[in-house]
Design a protein around this motif. Structure first.
Motif, PDB file in Angstrom:
ATOM      1  N   VAL A  84       0.848  -1.191   0.000  1.00  0.00           N
ATOM      2  CA  VAL A  84       0.000   0.000   0.000  1.00  0.00           C
ATOM      3  C   VAL A  84       0.888   1.247   0.000  1.00  0.00           C
ATOM      4  O   VAL A  84       1.855   1.330   0.764  1.00  0.00           O
ATOM      5  CB  VAL A  84      -0.937   0.030   1.232  1.00  0.00           C
ATOM      6  CG1 VAL A  84      -1.796   1.293   1.218  1.00  0.00           C
ATOM      7  CG2 VAL A  84      -1.821  -1.209   1.255  1.00  0.00           C
ATOM      8  N   TYR A 122      -3.122   0.914  -4.191  1.00  0.00           N
ATOM      9  CA  TYR A 122      -2.933  -0.485  -3.823  1.00  0.00           C
ATOM     10  C   TYR A 122      -2.313  -1.266  -4.979  1.00  0.00           C
ATOM     11  O   TYR A 122      -2.692  -1.085  -6.140  1.00  0.00           O
ATOM     12  CB  TYR A 122      -4.271  -1.130  -3.455  1.00  0.00           C
ATOM     13  CG  TYR A 122      -5.033  -0.416  -2.365  1.00  0.00           C
ATOM     14  CD1 TYR A 122      -4.509  -0.319  -1.083  1.00  0.00           C
ATOM     15  CD2 TYR A 122      -6.270   0.159  -2.613  1.00  0.00           C
ATOM     16  CE1 TYR A 122      -5.183   0.336  -0.077  1.00  0.00           C
ATOM     17  CE2 TYR A 122      -6.964   0.818  -1.610  1.00  0.00           C
ATOM     18  CZ  TYR A 122      -6.410   0.907  -0.344  1.00  0.00           C
ATOM     19  OH  TYR A 122      -7.093   1.557   0.642  1.00  0.00           O
ATOM     20  N   THR A 132      -5.502  -2.626   5.405  1.00  0.00           N
ATOM     21  CA  THR A 132      -4.791  -1.751   4.473  1.00  0.00           C
ATOM     22  C   THR A 132      -4.039  -0.622   5.170  1.00  0.00           C
ATOM     23  O   THR A 132      -3.193   0.021   4.550  1.00  0.00           O
ATOM     24  CB  THR A 132      -5.773  -1.133   3.461  1.00  0.00           C
ATOM     25  OG1 THR A 132      -6.824  -0.461   4.169  1.00  0.00           O
ATOM     26  CG2 THR A 132      -6.383  -2.213   2.576  1.00  0.00           C
ATOM     27  N   CYS A 156     -10.190  -3.315   3.999  1.00  0.00           N
ATOM     28  CA  CYS A 156     -10.692  -3.084   2.641  1.00  0.00           C
ATOM     29  C   CYS A 156     -10.999  -4.431   1.996  1.00  0.00           C
ATOM     30  O   CYS A 156     -10.199  -5.366   2.080  1.00  0.00           O
ATOM     31  CB  CYS A 156      -9.647  -2.328   1.820  1.00  0.00           C
ATOM     32  SG  CYS A 156     -10.178  -1.920   0.142  1.00  0.00           S
TER      33      CYS A 156
END
Length: 257
Positions: A84, A122, A132, A156
């Motif tokens: 991320v 992402y 995340t 997420c």
């Protein structure tokens, strides 16, 4: 000290000592970017004071703010997994070290909501629910006279199902994004005026579009500032950029009463 960076750096040192600076610009003979930079670095406010009769109201608002502070030294630390990345924190300048992103916020007053909008990127990922980000908020509680912290994890769901995506549409996030876009629109308008790519009439049209967006988002204070900017443009343009920078700064602070 005369140059922008040296002054703002010194203001940052004062902030570390717990000192917040509010910048007041009187008339037309001052550097509005420096005033806004001082306010941004220290977490204070910036005011463009066009007329002497506005001074008492500004000091009243500042005193009321001081009397209702409930949190100082507010900071959000975001810890990210390796897949991320953070694209931006709207209106703010984060400090990044590896997978940790720190954001300093302005002081919080009683009854006020403070929003911060993050944009993440992402890597390609399998379907399913994954963590995340981890957010840790720290602040000095002025009511309890003690440091406080709160931690929350962001989850997420990765899916190819467009119906699931649509059902999780968040109107609050969308509203915050529109406000952030309003700030960027004002910056583009101001740059168009400086480079003479926008005429006064064209600038008024762009500012009116942004003003309407802010009214719909319930940001009446900033909408009123844009009304003042349009009136200034119609009267010759004096003080327009100073007013616009003030509106941009107030929007970037993310405060809602």
């Amino acid at each position: 000290l005369r140059d922008y960076n040296s002054i703002v750096q010194q203001v940052g040192e004062q902030k570390k000592r717990g000192i917040t600076i509010t910048a007041l610009g009187f008339g037309s003979e001052y550097n509005e970017e420096l005033m806004a930079g001082i306010a941004r670095k220290s977490g204070g406010n910036y005011y463009h004071i066009q007329r002497p009769d506005l001074i008492p109201d500004v000091f009243r608002r500042e005193m009321q703010s001081l009397m209702t502070l409930v949190a100082k030294n507010v900071r959000i630390r975001t810890t990210l997994p390796r897949w991320v990345n953070i694209r931006q924190v709207y209106g703010l300048q984060p400090s990044t070290m590896g997978n940790i992103v720190d954001v300093s916020l302005t002081d919080i007053e009683r009854g006020m909501t403070r929003s911060v909008l993050f944009e993440f990127e992402y890597d390609r990922h399998p379907q399913g629910v994954f963590r995340t980000a981890k957010f840790e908020t720290t602040y000095d509680d002025l009511v309890l006279n003690a440091p406080q912290s709160a931690t929350v994890e962001s989850l997420c769901e990765f899916t190819k199902d467009r119906d699931v995506i649509q059902s999780n549409y968040n109107p609050i996030v969308q509203a915050e994004l529109e406000v952030a876009n309003a700030s960027m629109n004002l910056q583009k308008t101001m740059m168009g005026m400086r480079t003479q790519q926008l005429t006064a009439m064209g600038a008024i049209e762009e500012i009116e579009k942004t003003r309407t967006m802010l009214v719909q988002a319930g940001r009446t204070l900033q909408a009123n500032e844009l009304t003042q900017a349009m009136q200034a443009l119609q009267q010759g343009g004096q003080g327009v950029e100073k007013t616009l920078i003030g509106a941009i700064y107030n929007l970037d602070q993310g405060k809602r009463e």
